[in-house]
Write a protein that holds these residues in place. Structure first.
Motif, mmCIF file in Angstrom:
data_model
loop_
_atom_site.group_PDB
_atom_site.id
_atom_site.type_symbol
_atom_site.label_atom_id
_atom_site.label_comp_id
_atom_site.label_asym_id
_atom_site.label_seq_id
_atom_site.Cartn_x
_atom_site.Cartn_y
_atom_site.Cartn_z
ATOM 1 N N GLY A 232 0.811 -1.383 0.106
ATOM 2 C CA GLY A 232 -0.086 -0.062 0.082
ATOM 3 C C GLY A 232 0.715 1.135 0.081
ATOM 4 O O GLY A 232 0.191 2.312 0.087
ATOM 5 N N GLN A 233 2.060 1.395 -0.051
ATOM 6 C CA GLN A 233 2.914 2.526 0.034
ATOM 7 C C GLN A 233 2.882 3.053 -1.336
ATOM 8 O O GLN A 233 3.046 2.447 -2.296
ATOM 9 N N PRO A 234 2.865 4.350 -1.099
ATOM 10 C CA PRO A 234 2.855 5.339 -2.567
ATOM 11 C C PRO A 234 3.824 4.797 -3.516
ATOM 12 O O PRO A 234 3.669 4.684 -4.778
ATOM 13 N N TRP A 235 4.884 4.812 -2.835
ATOM 14 C CA TRP A 235 6.393 4.654 -3.613
ATOM 15 C C TRP A 235 6.224 3.170 -4.482
ATOM 16 O O TRP A 235 6.816 3.153 -5.499
ATOM 17 N N MET A 236 5.571 2.447 -3.818
ATOM 18 C CA MET A 236 5.554 1.000 -4.473
ATOM 19 C C MET A 236 4.867 1.239 -5.840
ATOM 20 O O MET A 236 5.107 0.513 -6.700
ATOM 21 N N HIS A 237 3.573 1.800 -5.782
ATOM 22 C CA HIS A 237 2.691 1.948 -6.936
ATOM 23 C C HIS A 237 3.430 2.866 -7.949
ATOM 24 O O HIS A 237 3.474 2.598 -9.229
ATOM 25 N N GLU A 238 4.399 3.786 -7.287
ATOM 26 C CA GLU A 238 5.223 4.679 -8.596
ATOM 27 C C GLU A 238 6.212 3.854 -9.172
ATOM 28 O O GLU A 238 6.668 3.872 -10.200
ATOM 29 N N THR A 239 6.893 2.716 -8.425
ATOM 30 C CA THR A 239 7.723 1.767 -8.982
ATOM 31 C C THR A 239 7.153 0.966 -9.812
ATOM 32 O O THR A 239 7.951 0.608 -11.001
ATOM 33 N N ALA A 240 5.805 0.404 -9.518
ATOM 34 C CA ALA A 240 5.356 -0.245 -10.524
ATOM 35 C C ALA A 240 4.740 0.313 -11.881
ATOM 36 O O ALA A 240 5.165 -0.116 -13.283
ATOM 37 N N ALA A 241 4.616 1.812 -11.714
ATOM 38 C CA ALA A 241 4.547 2.308 -13.188
ATOM 39 C C ALA A 241 5.731 2.672 -13.795
ATOM 40 O O ALA A 241 5.663 2.721 -15.109
ATOM 41 N N ALA A 242 6.626 3.025 -13.214
ATOM 42 C CA ALA A 242 8.008 3.200 -13.817
ATOM 43 C C ALA A 242 8.400 1.833 -14.392
ATOM 44 O O ALA A 242 9.106 2.056 -15.378
ATOM 45 N N LEU A 243 8.168 0.843 -13.788
ATOM 46 C CA LEU A 243 8.581 -0.490 -14.439
ATOM 47 C C LEU A 243 8.000 -0.905 -15.515
ATOM 48 O O LEU A 243 8.590 -1.289 -16.590
ATOM 49 N N THR A 244 6.675 -0.329 -15.861
ATOM 50 C CA THR A 244 5.938 -0.598 -16.927
ATOM 51 C C THR A 244 6.424 0.333 -18.100
ATOM 52 O O THR A 244 6.371 -0.141 -19.310
ATOM 53 N N GLU A 245 6.951 1.370 -17.807
ATOM 54 C CA GLU A 245 7.680 2.365 -18.910
ATOM 55 C C GLU A 245 8.871 1.602 -19.351
ATOM 56 O O GLU A 245 9.204 1.731 -20.462
ATOM 57 N N VAL A 246 9.836 1.066 -18.359
ATOM 58 C CA VAL A 246 11.146 0.507 -18.471
ATOM 59 C C VAL A 246 10.747 -0.727 -19.449
ATOM 60 O O VAL A 246 11.533 -0.889 -20.698
#
Length: 317
Positions: A232-246
């Motif tokens: 549930g941490q916001p940074w985890m969801h940010e990491t997931a979004a960044a992984l999708t881009e990479v």
């Protein structure tokens, strides 16, 4: 490192087939995946070359073990089958023996390849637990002893007790993914030092790293409060979004990239993958054909915070 590599290669099926670089976790069998869907996923895993399957006494009220046992029957000797005991009822002798007999009966197995203690039991003396496991191994009922959800200090304490019964821990299951990297601090280095093969679970972060939740999809994070809190941490969801881009830049499905990233760590023997359908499973199986080069591995690693070393001296990280 040589000691660790030996530990990985010694874990084989009854006919000498080595464990595959991915393990299929049958937690969904008989639950969110009915018998037909479960069979289809098993067949997809075998077609992809997987020889390593994981279940547990508590999964889906025993249906997971029962279905897996049916599927593996024609080729049992060329597969490595792991199950777990003592998630409920403690790690005492009677509970372990009862659980093992249930598991053998459900899967119609004479011998269980790998038996995990499913979680740490703070009440039962380790001597009772590992004397029981040593007796099971001596009798040929189990082949390898393993632990799941143990902290590094708990593994080392258990390893010392196991040695007094001429036994050792061969394998362990920690949580490990791009958004759950705590295992890098002590668990993974400890495993390498002790020659323990690491089979991490949840390399997709409960599905977060597939990108499906950002697209409005559902799954454990939307249906299970434990997973919602865990990721549930916001940074985890940010990491997931960044992984999708990479992943898009690399031309790889984000789920494939997430599993390949977890598999790339030198301490990891075989990440555990799972799914509710063949379609959902396919990207994870795709990691079998992906080898991350150093540049891509570093780029993905940089998407999430690297945990501080055990000494918490950041300059040593």
């Amino acid at each position: 490192m040589l000691r660790y590599l030996w530990a990985m290669t010694k874990i084989q099926s009854l006919d000498g087939t080595p464990i595959s670089p991915l393990c299929y976790g049958a937690m969904q069998f008989g639950g969110t995946a009915d018998a037909d869907a479960s069979r289809a996923m098993y067949d997809a895993c075998r077609a992809a070359g997987l020889t390593f399957f994981d279940t547990a006494h508590v999964y889906t009220g025993g249906a997971s073990e029962t279905l897996l046992g049916q599927f593996i029957a024609p080729e049992r000797d060329r597969l490595v089958i792991a199950t777990k005991a003592a998630y409920e009822g403690g790690a005492g002798r009677d509970n372990i023996l009862s659980s093992v007999e249930d598991s053998r009966r459900r899967m119609d197995l004479e011998v269980i390849d790998i038996l995990y203690m499913h979680r740490w039991d703070p009440v039962t003396p380790l001597e009772e637990t590992f004397e029981t496991l040593a007796q099971l191994r001596h009798a040929g009922t189990i082949r390898y002893v393993a632990v799941s959800n143990y902290a590094a200090w708990q593994v080392m304490k258990a390893q010392a007790v196991a040695a007094s019964f001429d036994l050792s821990i061969s394998m362990m299951q920690p949580m490990y993914s791009l958004v759950k990297r705590q295992a890098e601090v002590e668990i993974l280095p400890m495993a390498q030092d002790q020659g323990i093969a690491v089979v991490p679970y949840s390399p997709l972060g409960g599905g977060l790293l597939t990108g499906k939740y950002a697209r409005g999809g559902d799954g454990r994070l939307t249906t299970d409060s434990r997973y919602a809190a865990r990721y549930g941490q916001p940074w985890m969801h940010e990491t997931a979004a960044a992984l999708t881009e990479v992943a898009a830049e690399a031309g790889i499905d984000p789920a494939t990239l997430a599993v390949a990233w977890a598999a790339r760590h030198p301490a990891v023997a075989a990440p555990i993958i799972s799914a509710r359908s063949v379609a959902q499973l396919a990207p994870s199986l795709g990691a079998l054909s992906v080898t991350l080069d150093d540049a891509l591995y570093k780029k993905v690693t940089a998407l999430s915070p690297t945990p501080a070393p055990a000494t918490d001296r950041l300059e040593e990280g």
